[in-house]
Design a protein around this motif. Sequence first.
Motif, PDB file in Angstrom:
ATOM      1  N   GLU A   1      -7.247  36.772  -9.255  1.00 51.31           N
ATOM      2  CA  GLU A   1      -7.000  36.874 -10.694  1.00 51.31           C
ATOM      3  C   GLU A   1      -5.767  36.106 -11.167  1.00 51.31           C
ATOM      4  N   PRO A   2      -4.638  36.120 -10.420  1.00 49.70           N
ATOM      5  CA  PRO A   2      -3.500  35.298 -10.863  1.00 49.70           C
ATOM      6  C   PRO A   2      -3.836  33.809 -10.941  1.00 49.70           C
ATOM      7  N   LEU A   3      -4.670  33.326 -10.019  1.00 53.10           N
ATOM      8  CA  LEU A   3      -5.057  31.915 -10.045  1.00 53.10           C
ATOM      9  C   LEU A   3      -5.998  31.619 -11.210  1.00 53.10           C
ATOM     10  N   ILE A   4      -6.909  32.541 -11.507  1.00 55.99           N
ATOM     11  CA  ILE A   4      -7.806  32.349 -12.648  1.00 55.99           C
ATOM     12  C   ILE A   4      -7.001  32.248 -13.938  1.00 55.99           C
ATOM     13  N   GLU A   5      -6.034  33.133 -14.094  1.00 53.70           N
ATOM     14  CA  GLU A   5      -5.175  33.096 -15.282  1.00 53.70           C
ATOM     15  C   GLU A   5      -4.408  31.777 -15.359  1.00 53.70           C
ATOM     16  N   LEU A   6      -3.933  31.322 -14.217  1.00 51.64           N
ATOM     17  CA  LEU A   6      -3.189  30.067 -14.158  1.00 51.64           C
ATOM     18  C   LEU A   6      -4.067  28.886 -14.528  1.00 51.64           C
ATOM     19  N   MET A   7      -5.290  28.834 -13.994  1.00 51.24           N
ATOM     20  CA  MET A   7      -6.194  27.730 -14.279  1.00 51.24           C
ATOM     21  C   MET A   7      -6.597  27.719 -15.753  1.00 51.24           C
ATOM     22  N   SER A   8      -6.772  28.897 -16.332  1.00 55.20           N
ATOM     23  CA  SER A   8      -7.093  28.969 -17.757  1.00 55.20           C
ATOM     24  C   SER A   8      -5.959  28.399 -18.603  1.00 55.20           C
ATOM     25  N   GLN A   9      -4.734  28.704 -18.201  1.00 54.38           N
ATOM     26  CA  GLN A   9      -3.573  28.179 -18.915  1.00 54.38           C
ATOM     27  C   GLN A   9      -3.500  26.653 -18.793  1.00 54.38           C
ATOM     28  N   LEU A  10      -3.749  26.136 -17.581  1.00 56.66           N
ATOM     29  CA  LEU A  10      -3.709  24.697 -17.376  1.00 56.66           C
ATOM     30  C   LEU A  10      -4.815  23.987 -18.160  1.00 56.66           C
ATOM     31  N   GLN A  11      -6.007  24.608 -18.238  1.00 57.97           N
ATOM     32  CA  GLN A  11      -7.082  24.024 -19.022  1.00 57.97           C
ATOM     33  C   GLN A  11      -6.684  23.917 -20.483  1.00 57.97           C
ATOM     34  N   SER A  12      -6.057  24.963 -20.992  1.00 55.54           N
ATOM     35  CA  SER A  12      -5.624  24.963 -22.386  1.00 55.54           C
ATOM     36  C   SER A  12      -4.597  23.864 -22.635  1.00 55.54           C
ATOM     37  N   GLU A  13      -3.666  23.698 -21.696  1.00 51.09           N
ATOM     38  CA  GLU A  13      -2.650  22.657 -21.844  1.00 51.09           C
ATOM     39  C   GLU A  13      -3.277  21.266 -21.769  1.00 51.09           C
ATOM     40  N   ALA A  14      -4.271  21.102 -20.898  1.00 50.15           N
ATOM     41  CA  ALA A  14      -4.925  19.800 -20.761  1.00 50.15           C
ATOM     42  C   ALA A  14      -5.636  19.414 -22.059  1.00 50.15           C
ATOM     43  N   ARG A  15      -6.279  20.380 -22.705  1.00 49.67           N
ATOM     44  CA  ARG A  15      -7.000  20.092 -23.943  1.00 49.67           C
ATOM     45  C   ARG A  15      -6.064  19.765 -25.091  1.00 49.67           C
ATOM     46  N   SER A  16      -4.816  20.249 -25.006  1.00 54.45           N
ATOM     47  CA  SER A  16      -3.890  20.083 -26.121  1.00 54.45           C
ATOM     48  C   SER A  16      -3.042  18.818 -26.012  1.00 54.45           C
ATOM     49  N   LEU A  17      -3.227  18.032 -24.934  1.00 58.84           N
ATOM     50  CA  LEU A  17      -2.452  16.796 -24.815  1.00 58.84           C
ATOM     51  C   LEU A  17      -2.796  15.870 -25.975  1.00 58.84           C
ATOM     52  N   PRO A  18      -1.810  15.412 -26.726  1.00 60.17           N
ATOM     53  CA  PRO A  18      -2.097  14.643 -27.935  1.00 60.17           C
ATOM     54  C   PRO A  18      -2.403  13.180 -27.650  1.00 60.17           C
ATOM     55  N   VAL A  19      -3.131  12.579 -28.588  1.00 54.03           N
ATOM     56  CA  VAL A  19      -3.345  11.133 -28.549  1.00 54.03           C
ATOM     57  C   VAL A  19      -2.082  10.459 -29.065  1.00 54.03           C
ATOM     58  N   GLY A  20      -1.669   9.389 -28.401  1.00 53.10           N
ATOM     59  CA  GLY A  20      -0.453   8.721 -28.839  1.00 53.10           C
ATOM     60  C   GLY A  20      -0.424   7.277 -28.394  1.00 53.10           C
ATOM     61  N   THR A  21       0.737   6.660 -28.501  1.00 49.90           N
ATOM     62  CA  THR A  21       0.900   5.292 -28.037  1.00 49.90           C
ATOM     63  C   THR A  21       0.938   5.284 -26.521  1.00 49.90           C
ATOM     64  N   ASP A  22       0.931   4.095 -25.936  1.00 54.41           N
ATOM     65  CA  ASP A  22       0.948   3.992 -24.483  1.00 54.41           C
ATOM     66  C   ASP A  22       2.215   4.623 -23.915  1.00 54.41           C
ATOM     67  N   ASP A  23       3.368   4.374 -24.562  1.00 51.64           N
ATOM     68  CA  ASP A  23       4.623   4.960 -24.097  1.00 51.64           C
ATOM     69  C   ASP A  23       4.579   6.482 -24.161  1.00 51.64           C
ATOM     70  N   GLU A  24       4.004   6.998 -25.244  1.00 49.50           N
ATOM     71  CA  GLU A  24       3.889   8.451 -25.370  1.00 49.50           C
ATOM     72  C   GLU A  24       2.959   9.015 -24.318  1.00 49.50           C
ATOM     73  N   LEU A  25       1.879   8.308 -24.029  1.00 49.60           N
ATOM     74  CA  LEU A  25       0.941   8.764 -23.011  1.00 49.60           C
ATOM     75  C   LEU A  25       1.600   8.812 -21.636  1.00 49.60           C
ATOM     76  N   VAL A  26       2.433   7.839 -21.336  1.00 51.78           N
ATOM     77  CA  VAL A  26       3.154   7.840 -20.060  1.00 51.78           C
ATOM     78  C   VAL A  26       4.036   9.077 -19.975  1.00 51.78           C
ATOM     79  N   SER A  27       4.753   9.386 -21.052  1.00 49.24           N
ATOM     80  CA  SER A  27       5.645  10.540 -21.070  1.00 49.24           C
ATOM     81  C   SER A  27       4.846  11.839 -20.952  1.00 49.24           C
ATOM     82  N   PHE A  28       3.757  11.956 -21.719  1.00 50.60           N
ATOM     83  CA  PHE A  28       2.934  13.160 -21.654  1.00 50.60           C
ATOM     84  C   PHE A  28       2.355  13.343 -20.254  1.00 50.60           C
ATOM     85  N   THR A  29       1.890  12.229 -19.674  1.00 49.03           N
ATOM     86  CA  THR A  29       1.268  12.290 -18.357  1.00 49.03           C
ATOM     87  C   THR A  29       2.269  12.714 -17.295  1.00 49.03           C
TER      88      THR A  29
END
Length: 207
Positions: free
Chosen positions: A72-100
Amino acid sequence: SWLRIHRKGTMVRLAAAERKQQLLKAARASFLGSGPNGTTIRDIAAVAGVNEALIYRHFSSKEQMFEAAIVEPLIELMSQLQSEARSLPVGTDDELVSFTKDFYRALLQTFSETIELFGMVLFSDRVAGRDFYTAHLAPFIDSVTETVSSNLNSWAHEDFDPKTVTTMGVGMCGGWTMDSYFREEPLDSELTAEAITDIVFKGLLKR
């Protein structure tokens, strides 16, 4: 300490929620030490310093304890990571490098803190490991792939397969974490994230 002890050595009664957390900590230590097949309720009770009957007041079986303490702790963690992955914004190449880079650093830290739990869930039982992977890790990779795909127009790259890049990046984070764990060396998540980001964005060609 997981137990509160009177001076005479008798155990203090804990609130139900606090007792349950104490038992889960003992279960996690037992499972990580001996594996799910090598651990018994009696073992967990011994680590927790309680009798077996008390454990059964909170959990119906060893399997339920494994789910609560490890899965269960891992499931909660993976759900959180999925949410963060979906929220990564579109940006310039420099911004994408920083976000990545920020994303890889967070992933490295997560893997580093939970590598024993992941190893237990994925490899202690083949069927259970496959089920966990397909239900939680694969959707996480797919979420990151979708984010990468949505950012393709902002990347200063030739055409590439987003799934390949995503799986490679996640795999490098996992592999680096595993190497540090078994070498018993500290993992510098900042420098490692920067190195992985350079590989993803710049490749390995001499510049």
